[in-house]
Enzyme design. Sequence first.
Site, PDB file in Angstrom:
ATOM      1  N   THR A 224      -1.309  26.521   8.462  1.00 29.93           N
ATOM      2  CA  THR A 224      -2.192  25.512   9.186  1.00 29.93           C
ATOM      3  C   THR A 224      -1.936  25.035  10.720  1.00 29.93           C
ATOM      4  OG1 THR A 224      -2.510  24.008   6.446  1.00 29.93           O
ATOM      5  CG2 THR A 224      -2.180  23.193   8.681  1.00 29.93           C
ATOM      6  N   GLY A 276       2.979  22.544   5.781  1.00 34.70           N
ATOM      7  CA  GLY A 276       3.863  22.529   4.506  1.00 34.70           C
ATOM      8  C   GLY A 276       2.948  21.886   3.417  1.00 34.70           C
TER       9      GLY A 276
HETATM   10  N1  ASP Z   1      -0.007  21.128   4.898  1.00 35.06           N
HETATM   11  C1  ASP Z   1      -1.237  21.737   4.367  1.00 35.06           C
HETATM   12  C2  ASP Z   1      -1.871  21.500   2.432  1.00 35.06           C
HETATM   13  O1  ASP Z   1      -0.940  21.203   1.784  1.00 35.06           O
HETATM   14  C3  ASP Z   1      -0.810  23.239   4.078  1.00 35.06           C
HETATM   15  C4  ASP Z   1      -0.110  23.314   4.943  1.00 35.06           C
HETATM   16  O2  ASP Z   1      -0.178  23.204   5.788  1.00 35.06           O
HETATM   17  O3  ASP Z   1      -0.443  24.754   5.004  1.00 35.06           O
HETATM   18  O4  ASP Z   1      -3.168  21.593   2.724  1.00 35.06           O
END
Ligand code: ASP
Length: 358
Positions: A224, A276
């Site tokens: 992300t 996360g």
């Molecule tokens: N936080 C994002 C989600 O749960 C995923 C990520 O941080 O890669 O959609």
Amino acid sequence: MTNHTLPLALLLTFLPNMTYAADAIPDVVLAIHGGTATQVDEADRPFAQQMRQDMEKALKAGHAAMHKAGGTSLDGVEAAVRVLEDSPHFNAGKGAVFTREGQNELDASIMEGRTKKGGAVASVKVIKNPISAARAVMEHTPHVLLGGRGAEVFASQQGLEIVDPSYFWTERKWKQIEEYWKKESDAKKAGGTPRVFDGREAGTIPSTPFVDSGRATQDYEWGTVGAVALDSEKDLAAATSTGGLNGKMYGRIGDSPILGAGTYADNEACAVSGTGQGEYFIRLAIGHEIAALMKYKGLSVDAAAKEAVGQITEAGGPGAVIALDAKGNFTAPYNTPGLHHGYIARDGQVKVMLYDEQ
Ligand code: ASP
């Protein structure tokens, strides 16, 4: 995994409350992240090199947007995130992960700290730059969050670029969903429970979910992207954009488009962007928690962000944040083996740190 990451992973096994971050860095005007990192694989060196280049490009684009006439921190975070959405090397925009059904569903949000106004889109499939759609929601609607088809129609009415869903496809992420499908069918054949990291297990995942026999797994390659910025008017802004989780359920929405969870900005405290497992960020209201710890408990941005990441750890989830206060103090704690992040300082110095680099 190389030698320098393995001890971190092992440490996490024994010290579940451990949070990694250097001391706060002063005089930062713009910072970004490219997701938490799970592995340093020699085969990935060229990929990492491209990530580094794109992150430098994003920092420079964001900085330039803030310094054009009338430029603001909001312009900075939007411009930086657009570069990362356009890069195939991150889990946002082009390069997003796939749902269980093999589709890309994107989430994004943006927020400004002076007015505490924000905008977000969720589960969109054809908007090339979801972060710009999020900003359009903030600036041109009475709402905060638009989802699915409605967000797409609105983005097209706003003149934002619409693409065929196939635009977001990359081989790397397709291989990840194929691996997911394989693991799931292998588990089914073996009569066990499929390992599904799409949030349905939120709260039940063991405290070191990202370490599998001492080696971080592909399931936790997040990627992300996000940005936080502080402009010359002392206004803060934050932005986050994502494809979510590999193998997530159709319609699952994470923390990235939820203000107060994956994104938050308050001039009286800080700007935050997280990465996360989103379910933990939503349940613990991590973005707002960091601002509240600063405002009501008098914690520094560094202490507040580390405390919040510690809460994610205690709850059993993987997570990381970048946070910037109104004086330009920047911190980037994580409880994962690493966090791709970088910043640009007031003097123009650009620094990008991949994996567990400090
Ligand atoms: N936080 C994002 C989600 O749960 C995923 C990520 O941080 O890669 O959609």
